[in-house]
Design a protein around this motif. Structure first.
Motif, PDB file in Angstrom:
ATOM      1  N   ARG A 164       8.474  -2.688  -7.559  1.00 21.97           N
ATOM      2  CA  ARG A 164       8.652  -2.298  -6.275  1.00 21.97           C
ATOM      3  C   ARG A 164      10.180  -2.139  -5.971  1.00 21.97           C
ATOM      4  NH1 ARG A 164       4.956  -4.696  -2.864  1.00 21.97           N
ATOM      5  NH2 ARG A 164       6.312  -5.925  -1.780  1.00 21.97           N
ATOM      6  N   CYS A 360       1.933   5.791  -9.487  1.00 17.11           N
ATOM      7  CA  CYS A 360       2.914   6.526  -8.814  1.00 17.11           C
ATOM      8  C   CYS A 360       3.005   8.039  -9.012  1.00 17.11           C
ATOM      9  CB  CYS A 360       4.148   6.002  -9.065  1.00 17.11           C
ATOM     10  SG  CYS A 360       4.296   4.193  -8.921  1.00 17.11           S
ATOM     11  N   ARG A 361       3.765   8.638  -8.056  1.00 18.93           N
ATOM     12  CA  ARG A 361       4.044  10.131  -8.235  1.00 18.93           C
ATOM     13  C   ARG A 361       5.154  10.387  -9.110  1.00 18.93           C
ATOM     14  NH1 ARG A 361       2.892   9.599  -2.471  1.00 18.93           N
ATOM     15  NH2 ARG A 361       0.722  10.384  -2.134  1.00 18.93           N
ATOM     16  N   ASP A 363       8.038  11.285  -8.471  1.00 18.14           N
ATOM     17  CA  ASP A 363       9.370  10.631  -7.826  1.00 18.14           C
ATOM     18  C   ASP A 363       9.315   9.224  -7.730  1.00 18.14           C
ATOM     19  OD1 ASP A 363       7.450  10.324  -5.608  1.00 18.14           O
ATOM     20  OD2 ASP A 363       8.682  11.783  -4.253  1.00 18.14           O
ATOM     21  N   SER A 365       7.244   7.261  -5.928  1.00 14.29           N
ATOM     22  CA  SER A 365       6.593   6.936  -4.665  1.00 14.29           C
ATOM     23  C   SER A 365       4.863   6.725  -4.914  1.00 14.29           C
ATOM     24  CB  SER A 365       6.316   7.975  -3.689  1.00 14.29           C
ATOM     25  OG  SER A 365       5.659   9.224  -3.987  1.00 14.29           O
ATOM     26  N   ASP A 367       1.084   6.394  -5.186  1.00 13.60           N
ATOM     27  CA  ASP A 367       0.068   7.653  -5.204  1.00 13.60           C
ATOM     28  C   ASP A 367      -1.374   6.986  -5.101  1.00 13.60           C
ATOM     29  OD1 ASP A 367      -1.514   9.834  -5.606  1.00 13.60           O
ATOM     30  OD2 ASP A 367      -0.629  10.003  -7.794  1.00 13.60           O
ATOM     31  N   HIS A 391       0.121   0.118  -0.257  1.00 10.16           N
ATOM     32  CA  HIS A 391      -0.334   1.461   0.040  1.00 10.16           C
ATOM     33  C   HIS A 391      -1.739   1.838  -0.637  1.00 10.16           C
ATOM     34  CE1 HIS A 391       3.602   2.081   1.434  1.00 10.16           C
ATOM     35  NE2 HIS A 391       4.122   1.644   0.442  1.00 10.16           N
ATOM     36  N   ASN A 393      -2.610   1.754  -3.841  1.00 13.67           N
ATOM     37  CA  ASN A 393      -2.128   2.776  -4.770  1.00 13.67           C
ATOM     38  C   ASN A 393      -2.421   1.788  -5.957  1.00 13.67           C
ATOM     39  OD1 ASN A 393       0.288   1.440  -4.188  1.00 13.67           O
ATOM     40  ND2 ASN A 393       1.096   2.621  -5.711  1.00 13.67           N
TER      41      ASN A 393
END
Length: 441
Positions: A164, A360-361, A363, A365, A367, A391, A393
């Motif tokens: 992170r 994660c996406r 970028d 971030s 997901d 989050h 995710n």
């Protein structure tokens, strides 16, 4: 007609009527491979024969013996047996039912023992939902929003979550320890700080193991400033990480030699499905709790204690701690192999049989949508998993410690199919694992 609260959202659509080992069965007889183990509770699997027999025998002798009214043999025997596996010096125990209740007891203890109000926790922490424990929890606003004001006196320091933070593990540890030093210098003066509360592996915060050196750094600062160090091993204890306690991984490094906490909190896998939790501390420290601050109606229940004693026997005789290390390595290797072809997987991590895959996406971030799709696709295929992370995710895998290599491989095959269904797969990687719907076999 009455019904369950609509706020109680189920992670899977399964209505279980029977469990055996690593499997749950619904009323139609469909079998599911359970890699949730009741959120890390059924450490010896569902309905281990030794645990069932111990419970059956004890239920016929004594169902309840409130331990501040009368003592009972199962409580005394368990207390003696836990002394064989607890860190040296932690020779006094207080029992409760849930992990959050044990956290509350530990919070009371450290404030009584030091005469100080403040405690420091770490980003992504989960310590429970009751008011004191919720005040220590930072794994998501869902655990603490809308119920304030929460009890004061809690400061938050960084946790070394390398992925992170975008740092190496060594850099993340240095960053987190510098952050703790700044909290002690700017927010919570050492003279007003009772304790540090930390999970050796973040649970709800995303299954992030504390990198080597972090716990030793906390110990050094606790000793330097006269603070108590409280380890929340509710989810990580009783063999889950391939050591009996997760903090023992730190002991394996030269700078962690002789490491021990001042207070240890345990629950979940302690009794293979029965509600039992405990805090352990040196007797001299435990004596400093104020009269009446410890106890509870159901703490140390005889049937739960019998289940815990059987759990200890099974862990030893079936070498389940060693199995957790071996099968955990196999699981993580397989998850990394699947992830190699998936652009949406940002990280695979874990310790023993605490494994996580973070989505994660492009970028970078979080997901959570893809994580949820994959988790639900796995349930459709017969593999039960849970989400976590601040989050939501992160998909986590927590099989019982009795899991076999064949069951790990079966889970990985189903996981690969679920990822192909729910996540964006790089060109050419999906050919061998097309979408499917089936049943764990």
């Amino acid at each position: 007609m009455s019904q369950l609260s609509p706020v109680l959202k189920q992670a899977t659509p399964v209505v279980a009527v029977r469990g055996e080992g690593l499997h749950l069965y619904d009323a139609a007889g469909r079998r599911y491979l359970d890699f949730t183990s009741g959120v890390g509770v059924t450490s010896t699997g569902h309905c281990h024969p030794r645990v069932v027999e111990a419970v059956r025998e004890q239920a016929g002798r004594l169902l309840h013996g409130q331990y501040t009214t009368v003592l009972h043999d199962q409580l005394l025997t368990l207390t003696d047996r836990l002394g064989e596996v607890l860190p040296p010096g932690l020779d006094s125990l207080c029992y409760a039912t849930a992990g959050t209740e044990a956290v509350e007891a530990a919070l009371r203890l450290v404030r009584h023992a030091t005469g100080r109000q403040n405690v420091i926790v770490f980003e992504g922490s989960f310590h429970g939902r009751t008011m004191g424990a919720a005040s220590l929890t930072t794994a998501g606003t869902r655990f603490r929003a809308g119920i304030g004001p929460l009890p004061p006196g809690v400061a938050v320091a960084p946790f070394p979550a390398a992925f992170r933070l975008g740092l190496s593990e060594e850099e993340a540890v240095a960053h987190a320890l510098r952050g703790l030093d700044e909290v002690l210098a700017t927010v919570s003066a050492p003279a007003e700080t009772a304790a540090l509360f930390v999970e050796p592996v973040l649970g709800e915060g995303g299954y992030v193991p504390a990198p080597a050196g972090f716990l030793a750094g906390l110990r050094e600062r606790a000793d330097r400033h006269g603070l108590l160090l409280v380890l929340d091993e509710v989810q990580t204890g009783f063999g889950r990480t391939g050591r009996f306690w997760a903090h023992q991984h730190e002991e394996a490094h030269p700078y962690g030699a002789g490491f021990r906490p001042d207070v240890l909190i345990t629950a979940k896998g302690l009794a293979s499905g029965f509600p039992l939790s405990a805090i352990a501390a040196p007797t001299e420290l435990m004596r400093r709790a104020w009269p009446g601050s410890q106890g509870g109606t159901y703490g140390g229940n005889p049937v739960a204690c019998a289940a815990a004693l059987a759990t200890l026997d099974v862990l030893r005789e079936e070498r389940l701690v060693e199995n957790a290390a071996e099968q955990g390595a196999r699981l993580l290797d397989g998850l990394r192999t699947v992830a190699a072809g998936v652009s949406g997987i940002g990280d695979v991590r874990g310790l023993g049989l605490m494994a996580a895959v973070e989505f994660c996406r492009p970028d970078g971030s979080p997901d959570p949508e893809t994580a949820r799709r994959v988790q639900q696709a796995a349930a459709d295929l017969g593999l039960l998993l849970l989400l976590c992370g601040i989050h939501l995710n992160v998909v986590r895998m927590i099989p019982a410690l009795v899991v076999t290599a064949a069951q790990v491989d079966e889970a990985l095959a189903l996981w690969s199919k679920a990822v192909a269904v729910g996540a964006a797969v790089e060109a050419g990687a999906a050919g061998a694992v097309g979408p499917g719907r089936g049943e764990a076999s």
